[in-house]
Design a protein around this motif. Structure first.
Motif, short mmCIF file in Angstrom:
data_model
loop_
_atom_site.label_atom_id
_atom_site.label_comp_id
_atom_site.label_asym_id
_atom_site.label_seq_id
_atom_site.Cartn_x
_atom_site.Cartn_y
_atom_site.Cartn_z
N PRO A 20 22.43 13.58 -11.90
CA PRO A 20 22.80 12.51 -12.85
C PRO A 20 24.16 12.76 -13.51
N PHE A 23 26.95 12.24 -10.90
CA PHE A 23 27.19 10.82 -10.64
C PHE A 23 27.91 10.15 -11.82
N GLN A 33 31.91 6.12 -4.29
CA GLN A 33 30.95 6.49 -3.25
C GLN A 33 31.26 7.91 -2.76
N ILE A 50 18.72 12.38 -0.81
CA ILE A 50 19.67 11.99 -1.87
C ILE A 50 20.28 10.63 -1.55
N ALA A 53 17.91 7.74 -2.10
CA ALA A 53 17.58 7.49 -3.50
C ALA A 53 18.75 6.92 -4.30
N ASN A 54 19.95 6.91 -3.71
CA ASN A 54 21.14 6.51 -4.46
C ASN A 54 22.02 5.60 -3.60
N HIS A 56 24.99 4.56 -3.75
CA HIS A 56 26.41 4.87 -3.52
C HIS A 56 26.62 6.14 -2.70
N ILE A 57 25.53 6.74 -2.20
CA ILE A 57 25.63 7.97 -1.42
C ILE A 57 25.16 7.70 0.01
N LYS A 86 21.54 4.70 6.42
CA LYS A 86 22.17 5.66 5.52
C LYS A 86 22.87 6.81 6.24
#
Length: 261
Positions: A20, A23, A33, A50, A53-54, A56-57, A86
């Motif tokens: 967190p 990010f 990103q 990861i 779950a995100n 921008h990744i 992804k």
């Protein structure tokens, strides 16, 4: 302005326990990103989680060349995993003659398998090379790599020219900012803007003025700023073309809408 960290290891110690914060730091520095790169079977599972779950990744699938005893991915496995939205690249892979000595046929085979998987999947290959310039170029040429990037560039202009001739992109890390990197800096001035990416390789190789600290994706702004001064460009220019280049190379990554002015 938008920057992208084209190569980091968010699952490694120093980053994974404070995502967190990592990010939030990215957002504060306009790093919109990041690409979390696989180096082993276990790390693929971690970076994939990861990325899932995100938003921008994004992530890659591959085995680093530094360990002979690493459990391999087959070509078919890499191609299968690369079907996921992804998973946007193959690697990191390549050759490392600094850490590995003796008969390195296993390393050549691993590299060739990754190039084949990248070609079959239609994705770029992320190339690690250390003290192995000639063989790296030879195997890329023999494997007819369709697209890829020399990550964490640490060679000279001669190598850069040969890599560009193969259609590859060049990614500059925090090493570019080090005082003992004149050859890399000369190469950074030589490479055309349409082939340049920026990265951190976090948590390693923090750029000046963060050198000696654990690296993180937000620090890619320092590398981009140094690159801009080196090339006589603005940070905004570097951010624009490195972002465009990232999307051109990693075609599966959706671009972000420009923010309203």
């Amino acid at each position: 302005m938008q920057l992208i960290d084209s190569h980091c290891h968010l699952n490694f110690d120093g980053l994974s326990s404070r995502l967190p914060e990592v990010f939030a730091n990215m957002a504060a520095q306009d790093v919109k990103q990041a690409l979390a790169v696989s180096v082993s079977r276990q790390s693929f599972d971690e970076v994939f989680a990861i990325a899932e779950a995100n938003a921008h990744i994004f992530c890659t699938v591959g085995i680093h060349p530094d360990r002979e005893d690493a459990e391999e991915f087959s070509v078919a496995e890499m191609v299968e995993k690369a079907r996921h939205p992804k998973v946007v690249g193959i690697g990191e892979t390549g050759l490392d003659y600094y850490w590995c000595k003796g008969d390195l046929g296993w390393q050549h085979k691993r590299f060739a398998d990754h190039i084949q998987a990248a070609n079959e999947a239609g994705l770029p290959v992320i190339v690690h090379t250390r003290d192995a310039a000639a063989d790296t170029l030879r195997l890329l040429k023999e494997g007819a790599a369709n697209s890829g990037v020399i990550h964490c560039f640490s060679e000279d202009t001669v190598f850069a020219e040969a890599a560009l001739d193969l259609g590859l992109y060049i990614s500059f890390s925090g090493i570019l900012t080090f005082k003992n990197a004149p050859l890399i800096q000369e190469a950074a001035k030589y490479v055309p803007r349409e082939r340049i990416l920026v990265e951190t390789d976090a948590p390693f190789l923090a750029p000046v003025p963060k050198r000696g600290k654990p690296n993180e994706p937000s620090y890619v702004r320092h590398t981009a700023g140094f690159l801009a001064k080196l090339r006589g460009e603005t940070l905004e220019e570097v951010a624009e073309y490195t972002t465009e280049n990232f999307y051109r190379l990693f075609r599966k990554v959706p671009g972000l809408q420009a923010e309203a002015v």
